[in-house]
Design a protein around this motif. Structure first.
Motif, PDB file in Angstrom:
ATOM      1  N   GLU A   1       0.810  -1.369  -0.008  1.00 12.88           N
ATOM      2  CA  GLU A   1      -0.056   0.005  -0.035  1.00 12.88           C
ATOM      3  C   GLU A   1       0.755   1.270  -0.027  1.00 12.88           C
ATOM      4  OE1 GLU A   1      -0.427  -2.506   2.102  1.00 12.88           O
ATOM      5  OE2 GLU A   1      -2.019  -3.359   1.095  1.00 12.88           O
ATOM      6  N   ASP A   2       1.873   1.119   0.626  1.00 10.52           N
ATOM      7  CA  ASP A   2       2.725   2.189   0.922  1.00 10.52           C
ATOM      8  C   ASP A   2       3.824   2.651  -0.343  1.00 10.52           C
ATOM      9  OD1 ASP A   2       2.002   3.337   3.372  1.00 10.52           O
ATOM     10  OD2 ASP A   2       3.719   2.026   4.489  1.00 10.52           O
TER      11      ASP A   2
ATOM     12  N   ILE B   1       2.587   1.758  -3.347  1.00  9.17           N
ATOM     13  CA  ILE B   1       1.557   2.546  -4.221  1.00  9.17           C
ATOM     14  C   ILE B   1       1.374   3.987  -4.014  1.00  9.17           C
ATOM     15  CG2 ILE B   1      -0.607   2.396  -5.352  1.00  9.17           C
ATOM     16  CD1 ILE B   1      -0.705  -0.734  -4.834  1.00  9.17           C
ATOM     17  N   ASN B   2       1.006   4.335  -2.881  1.00 12.26           N
ATOM     18  CA  ASN B   2       0.654   5.539  -2.389  1.00 12.26           C
ATOM     19  C   ASN B   2       1.963   6.602  -2.387  1.00 12.26           C
ATOM     20  OD1 ASN B   2      -1.852   4.705  -1.767  1.00 12.26           O
ATOM     21  ND2 ASN B   2      -1.358   4.447   0.535  1.00 12.26           N
ATOM     22  N   LEU B   3       3.141   6.119  -2.307  1.00 15.62           N
ATOM     23  CA  LEU B   3       4.237   7.030  -2.408  1.00 15.62           C
ATOM     24  C   LEU B   3       4.766   6.955  -3.794  1.00 15.62           C
ATOM     25  CD1 LEU B   3       5.903   5.743   0.957  1.00 15.62           C
ATOM     26  CD2 LEU B   3       5.119   7.917   0.500  1.00 15.62           C
ATOM     27  N   GLY B   4       4.122   6.421  -4.728  1.00 12.57           N
ATOM     28  CA  GLY B   4       4.778   6.466  -6.275  1.00 12.57           C
ATOM     29  C   GLY B   4       5.824   5.494  -6.437  1.00 12.57           C
TER      30      GLY B   4
ATOM     31  N   TYR C   1      10.468   7.088   5.356  1.00  7.81           N
ATOM     32  CA  TYR C   1       9.697   6.142   5.787  1.00  7.81           C
ATOM     33  C   TYR C   1      10.220   4.960   6.123  1.00  7.81           C
ATOM     34  CZ  TYR C   1       6.288   9.791   4.086  1.00  7.81           C
ATOM     35  OH  TYR C   1       5.695  10.895   3.731  1.00  7.81           O
TER      36      TYR C   1
END
Length: 407
Positions: free
Chosen positions: A222-223, A225-228, A381
């Protein structure tokens, strides 16, 4: 961490801050391999926060795109990800050809595909070798760089340069390849699996390497994808996106290969993905070199767009006129007044160029989407809560190239 709480919350926070240390990691740290700087906030040896600080290798790449024409700018792309410059050359001219609506010849597609995959292997070898070196594995580094030297010889054979290749042109290539190139590629295909196996045996069961990478710098799907994130960094976290499969370009639709993915998302998973991708790239190269189509490498769309082959410039009046009109004449190289985005699956992920054209032979705006810029922003992160010694492991697994950061 010890804090005083009797004097109230404000004094407790102040006391807590007094126990924290600020440490500059780079820009001349041996494990950064380039001009990277990270400002670490430490509680003892544990990382509380990390702030990436870019700007130490600023070259104005995007601004130069507004002053150099679509063929000249290829020399600038070499300096972006200088570990695999051929991939940058291909990415830029794929975007330009998408803008102009040019369909490449079959031979050009195959040659570009071969070189793009050899560049991927070269990039992954440096990433794996340098990451292992940072963790103390000197021998794996030597095995990797021995193979990179063989690839440099192939690149030099095809375009005359080992490092700054500048090989592609709008609608084609600087030169066609010859039988020597084909023979060298076949030799590399034959001997590379043994070297790959040596690196695998050295690292995959090495207790120190595994302890330093497993469970370190975990990035969830998920991270990612969300962080590109893209490329091996994303695929190690379970993201199956690969532009070679999802949005096929060049000749990738003709070849049989797998998209390598894992679920763990840690440094060890990113290492394993790159190791497996090298073998898949080798499969693509082998299929392409054994089925290399005949014919020209440059498209024939008139004298106003594609540069002629150099022998024609020197020996024929038609070639000389075509060279003059494309390079020197104000009448040459007209483009549509449009904008487009073109991207390829570079060794580190999605490398894209957004071009705004104003009808001339120079882009009004040339915006680059480099994977290293995105992945360096992800670093904080991944490192929070880890030890200082884990910084080099996480940084090495991301394969940050500083020249892609500052544009």
């Amino acid at each position: 961490m010890v804090t005083e709480t009797r004097a109230g919350t404000g004094q407790a926070e102040q006391a807590e801050r007094e126990y924290l240390w600020t440490l500059n990691f780079g820009p001349q740290h041996p494990a950064t391999h380039t001009t990277l700087r990270i400002v670490l906030t430490l509680d003892g040896e544990r990382v509380v926060d990390a702030v990436p600080d870019i700007g130490y290798l600023h070259s104005g790449f995007e601004k130069l795109g507004e002053h150099l024409d679509y063929n000249q700018y290829v020399v600038v792309t070499d300096r972006m990800n200088y570990i695999s410059p051929l991939a940058n050359n291909i990415a830029w001219h794929c975007a330009v050809e998408k803008l102009l609506g040019i369909e490449l010849t079959p031979r050009c597609k195959y040659i570009r595909t071969i070189l793009a995959e050899l560049a991927r292997i070269s990039d992954h070898l440096l990433c794996v070798g340098a990451a292992a070196l940072d963790l103390g594995a000197m021998t794996a580094f030597l095995y990797a760089f021995n193979q990179r030297e063989l690839l440099y010889e192939i690149f030099e054979l095809v375009c005359g340069a080992r490092f700054t290749t500048s090989y592609t042109r709008v609608g084609g290539l600087m030169y066609d390849v010859d039988e020597r190139f084909i023979a060298r590629v076949r030799e590399f295909i034959k001997q590379f699996p043994a070297a790959h196996a040596n690196i695998t045996r050295l690292l995959n069961r090495n207790r120190i390497f595994i302890d330093r990478t497993k469970g370190i710098g975990v990035l969830s799907r998920e991270d990612a994808i969300n962080l590109g994130c893209t490329g091996p960094v994303a695929r190690a976290s379970g993201v199956t996106r690969d532009l070679r499969k999802d949005e096929p370009y060049l000749a990738y639709a003709d070849f049989d290969f797998k998209v390598v993915c894992m679920k763990e998302g840690d440094c060890y998973a990113r290492y394993l993905v790159r190791m497996a991708e090298m073998l898949e790239s080798l499969k693509i190269v082998e299929q392409a070199i054994e089925n290399l189509p005949p014919g020209p490498v440059n498209v024939d769309v008139g004298t106003r767009v594609v540069l002629p082959e150099k022998p024609k410039v020197y020996t024929t009046i038609e070639g000389l006129i075509q060279q003059f009109e494309v390079i020197m004449s104000n009448r040459g190289f007209e483009t549509p007044v449009e904008e487009c985005y073109g991207a390829i699956e570079s060794p580190n992920g999605e490398l894209g160029f957004y071009i705004v054209a104003d009808g001339s032979d120079v882009a009004y705006r040339a915006r680059c989407r480099p994977p290293s810029f995105i992945h360096f922003a992800v670093f904080p992160y991944l490192i929070r809560g880890h030890m200082v010694s884990d910084v080099v492991a996480v940084l090495g697994s991301l394969n940050i190239i500083a020249a892609e950061l500052d544009r």
